[in-house]
Motif scaffolding. Sequence first.
Motif, PDB file in Angstrom:
ATOM      1  N   LEU A  70      -4.350  -4.004  -2.110  1.00  0.00           N
ATOM      2  CA  LEU A  70      -3.440  -3.983  -3.250  1.00  0.00           C
ATOM      3  C   LEU A  70      -4.074  -4.661  -4.452  1.00  0.00           C
ATOM      4  O   LEU A  70      -3.969  -4.180  -5.588  1.00  0.00           O
ATOM      5  CB  LEU A  70      -2.124  -4.673  -2.876  1.00  0.00           C
ATOM      6  N   ALA A  71      -4.732  -5.768  -4.219  1.00  0.00           N
ATOM      7  CA  ALA A  71      -5.387  -6.490  -5.314  1.00  0.00           C
ATOM      8  C   ALA A  71      -6.469  -5.640  -5.971  1.00  0.00           C
ATOM      9  O   ALA A  71      -6.663  -5.688  -7.189  1.00  0.00           O
ATOM     10  CB  ALA A  71      -5.994  -7.792  -4.792  1.00  0.00           C
ATOM     11  N   ASP A  72      -7.158  -4.835  -5.187  1.00  0.00           N
ATOM     12  CA  ASP A  72      -8.273  -4.023  -5.685  1.00  0.00           C
ATOM     13  C   ASP A  72      -7.839  -2.671  -6.247  1.00  0.00           C
ATOM     14  O   ASP A  72      -8.659  -1.941  -6.803  1.00  0.00           O
ATOM     15  CB  ASP A  72      -9.278  -3.766  -4.556  1.00  0.00           C
ATOM     16  N   ALA A  73      -6.584  -2.317  -6.094  1.00  0.00           N
ATOM     17  CA  ALA A  73      -6.117  -0.970  -6.441  1.00  0.00           C
ATOM     18  C   ALA A  73      -6.215  -0.691  -7.935  1.00  0.00           C
ATOM     19  O   ALA A  73      -6.027  -1.579  -8.769  1.00  0.00           O
ATOM     20  CB  ALA A  73      -4.675  -0.778  -5.975  1.00  0.00           C
ATOM     21  N   ASP A  74      -6.519   0.549  -8.264  1.00  0.00           N
ATOM     22  CA  ASP A  74      -6.456   1.014  -9.640  1.00  0.00           C
ATOM     23  C   ASP A  74      -4.995   1.070 -10.060  1.00  0.00           C
ATOM     24  O   ASP A  74      -4.136   1.524  -9.294  1.00  0.00           O
ATOM     25  CB  ASP A  74      -7.094   2.410  -9.729  1.00  0.00           C
ATOM     26  N   GLU A  75      -4.690   0.638 -11.283  1.00  0.00           N
ATOM     27  CA  GLU A  75      -3.295   0.570 -11.710  1.00  0.00           C
ATOM     28  C   GLU A  75      -2.619   1.939 -11.689  1.00  0.00           C
ATOM     29  O   GLU A  75      -1.446   2.059 -11.299  1.00  0.00           O
ATOM     30  CB  GLU A  75      -3.170  -0.033 -13.110  1.00  0.00           C
ATOM     31  N   ALA A  76      -3.344   2.980 -12.078  1.00  0.00           N
ATOM     32  CA  ALA A  76      -2.756   4.326 -12.076  1.00  0.00           C
ATOM     33  C   ALA A  76      -2.378   4.744 -10.657  1.00  0.00           C
ATOM     34  O   ALA A  76      -1.334   5.367 -10.429  1.00  0.00           O
ATOM     35  CB  ALA A  76      -3.733   5.328 -12.677  1.00  0.00           C
ATOM     36  N   HIS A  77      -3.230   4.388  -9.689  1.00  0.00           N
ATOM     37  CA  HIS A  77      -2.955   4.682  -8.276  1.00  0.00           C
ATOM     38  C   HIS A  77      -1.706   3.924  -7.821  1.00  0.00           C
ATOM     39  O   HIS A  77      -0.830   4.480  -7.146  1.00  0.00           O
ATOM     40  CB  HIS A  77      -4.174   4.290  -7.434  1.00  0.00           C
ATOM     41  N   LEU A  78      -1.615   2.662  -8.205  1.00  0.00           N
ATOM     42  CA  LEU A  78      -0.457   1.843  -7.839  1.00  0.00           C
ATOM     43  C   LEU A  78       0.821   2.405  -8.450  1.00  0.00           C
ATOM     44  O   LEU A  78       1.849   2.521  -7.774  1.00  0.00           O
ATOM     45  CB  LEU A  78      -0.682   0.403  -8.314  1.00  0.00           C
ATOM     46  N   MET A  79       0.773   2.761  -9.729  1.00  0.00           N
ATOM     47  CA  MET A  79       1.964   3.286 -10.392  1.00  0.00           C
ATOM     48  C   MET A  79       2.406   4.615  -9.786  1.00  0.00           C
ATOM     49  O   MET A  79       3.599   4.897  -9.677  1.00  0.00           O
ATOM     50  CB  MET A  79       1.697   3.463 -11.893  1.00  0.00           C
ATOM     51  N   LYS A  80       1.445   5.425  -9.372  1.00  0.00           N
ATOM     52  CA  LYS A  80       1.796   6.700  -8.739  1.00  0.00           C
ATOM     53  C   LYS A  80       2.483   6.453  -7.403  1.00  0.00           C
ATOM     54  O   LYS A  80       3.456   7.142  -7.060  1.00  0.00           O
ATOM     55  CB  LYS A  80       0.535   7.546  -8.531  1.00  0.00           C
ATOM     56  N   ALA A  81       2.017   5.461  -6.649  1.00  0.00           N
ATOM     57  CA  ALA A  81       2.637   5.143  -5.362  1.00  0.00           C
ATOM     58  C   ALA A  81       4.058   4.601  -5.557  1.00  0.00           C
ATOM     59  O   ALA A  81       4.909   4.756  -4.683  1.00  0.00           O
ATOM     60  CB  ALA A  81       1.788   4.111  -4.608  1.00  0.00           C
ATOM     61  N   TRP A  82       4.309   3.993  -6.717  1.00  0.00           N
ATOM     62  CA  TRP A  82       5.617   3.400  -7.002  1.00  0.00           C
ATOM     63  C   TRP A  82       6.542   4.385  -7.716  1.00  0.00           C
ATOM     64  O   TRP A  82       7.732   4.129  -7.844  1.00  0.00           O
ATOM     65  CB  TRP A  82       5.414   2.160  -7.877  1.00  0.00           C
ATOM     66  N   GLU A  83       6.015   5.483  -8.168  1.00  0.00           N
ATOM     67  CA  GLU A  83       6.774   6.432  -8.986  1.00  0.00           C
ATOM     68  C   GLU A  83       8.107   6.803  -8.344  1.00  0.00           C
ATOM     69  O   GLU A  83       8.153   7.203  -7.180  1.00  0.00           O
ATOM     70  CB  GLU A  83       5.953   7.703  -9.200  1.00  0.00           C
ATOM     71  N   GLY A  84       9.174   6.663  -9.114  1.00  0.00           N
ATOM     72  CA  GLY A  84      10.501   7.007  -8.621  1.00  0.00           C
ATOM     73  C   GLY A  84      11.326   5.807  -8.197  1.00  0.00           C
ATOM     74  O   GLY A  84      12.555   5.877  -8.132  1.00  0.00           O
ATOM     75  N   LEU A  85      10.667   4.677  -7.905  1.00  0.00           N
ATOM     76  CA  LEU A  85      11.404   3.476  -7.500  1.00  0.00           C
ATOM     77  C   LEU A  85      11.998   2.737  -8.702  1.00  0.00           C
ATOM     78  O   LEU A  85      12.951   1.981  -8.563  1.00  0.00           O
ATOM     79  CB  LEU A  85      10.488   2.517  -6.727  1.00  0.00           C
ATOM     80  N   GLY A  86      11.400   2.954  -9.873  1.00  0.00           N
ATOM     81  CA  GLY A  86      11.917   2.297 -11.068  1.00  0.00           C
ATOM     82  C   GLY A  86      11.570   0.815 -11.128  1.00  0.00           C
ATOM     83  O   GLY A  86      10.916   0.281 -10.240  1.00  0.00           O
ATOM     84  N   TYR A  87      12.001   0.161 -12.222  1.00  0.00           N
ATOM     85  CA  TYR A  87      11.714  -1.272 -12.423  1.00  0.00           C
ATOM     86  C   TYR A  87      10.221  -1.535 -12.144  1.00  0.00           C
ATOM     87  O   TYR A  87       9.850  -2.299 -11.265  1.00  0.00           O
ATOM     88  CB  TYR A  87      12.591  -2.132 -11.519  1.00  0.00           C
ATOM     89  N   TYR A  88       9.379  -0.875 -12.943  1.00  0.00           N
ATOM     90  CA  TYR A  88       7.943  -0.856 -12.663  1.00  0.00           C
ATOM     91  C   TYR A  88       7.274  -2.216 -12.797  1.00  0.00           C
ATOM     92  O   TYR A  88       6.163  -2.417 -12.298  1.00  0.00           O
ATOM     93  CB  TYR A  88       7.257   0.174 -13.568  1.00  0.00           C
ATOM     94  N   SER A  89       7.934  -3.148 -13.462  1.00  0.00           N
ATOM     95  CA  SER A  89       7.353  -4.496 -13.530  1.00  0.00           C
ATOM     96  C   SER A  89       7.222  -5.091 -12.128  1.00  0.00           C
ATOM     97  O   SER A  89       6.380  -5.958 -11.894  1.00  0.00           O
ATOM     98  CB  SER A  89       8.212  -5.405 -14.417  1.00  0.00           C
TER      99      SER A  89
END
Length: 371
Positions: A70-89
């Motif tokens: 998780l620490a090493d993840a690309d932010e775009a990859h992380l945001m895509k994995a979170w997509e749909g959950l909302g509250y992206y902070s």
Amino acid sequence: MIEWSQETITAFQKTLLNWYDQHKRDLPWRKDHDPYHVWVSEIMLQQTQVQTVIPYYLRFMKEFPTVQALADADEAHLMKAWEGLGYYSRARNLQKAARQIVTDYHGQWPTTVKGLQELSGVGPYTAGAIASIAFNQPVAAIDGNAFRVFSRLLEIDDDVAKPQTRKVFENVVDQIISKDRPGDFNQAIMDLGTSYMSAANYDSSHSPVKEFNQAYLDGIEDQFPVKTKKKRPVRHDFFALVLHADNQILFDKRPSTGILANFLMFPMFDQHDLIKDKSDSQEVLIHRVEEQMSTEDRLPVHLHQLPAKPVIHTFTHQQWHITLLRGSLPADSDLSYFPGKWIQIDHFNDIAFPKVQLKMWQAYQKAIAKK
């Protein structure tokens, strides 16, 4: 507020944990007591229901199986994995905290509530949950379920909407929590609060702890918890521009701070900022959007309103009502003055969009399909 004797506390612990052992929910993050699993699940469960979280959690663990990943993840990859959950902070704070653990703590988790709250995005409840479940610390984890359950059990009439009330509940639960099985105790309260002692349609007459539920015994369960009403979200009216060139759509990058920071979305204009006179019509406001695009972004465009109802999306303190406008631009338009870029429609699945953007895209597709 009712005060329990030690004998009552012991009886309650035994009753609650016996019920939990037989009827606890089968959840993927309960397969072990790994702090990483507990932490990610608790962050995901903030503002989101369990059944929604389960598939996200399973995919997230497949993509980022360790704190290091998780620490090493690309932010775009992380945001895509979170997509749909909302509250992206929440996702951004997860990564910040993962990097703290890797860098500042050399991969070792803090084990106390105080230490855990040093991690980005970890508040009192999440710290209590991790400390008790992963590290067997006898500390309370006070969330909405715990407020509801203990306010009814003990007829605690402190207003749970006030920040200082958390301390009242923490002090109470710290006296009642099982010292041998604090993690199971807190999770049993969570399960109780989503079943027999839920916010609505509760069923205390069949609850395993009904004999301890003073509000139920007194017939005043509907009066707990005491909570002042939240202010209604403030309405904001926007125009969103769907600007296309062949198989491309023009996207704007949101500011680096504030709601939906750094996300790509349709260019948006707050209608309130466009109004110069109360009598201004919708057509006049749309013309002002065209003028602003032409003068500030150097993108002359003619816009027309799509035959679709406004897209409505509610945040905690705001509710957006978004009217979709459509226009076209040459694909070689100069974007030097515009904070965004063209994106091929075929590439949309590779990008993490916030839920409100997905709603707008669905509304747009539905509108043009009617034509």
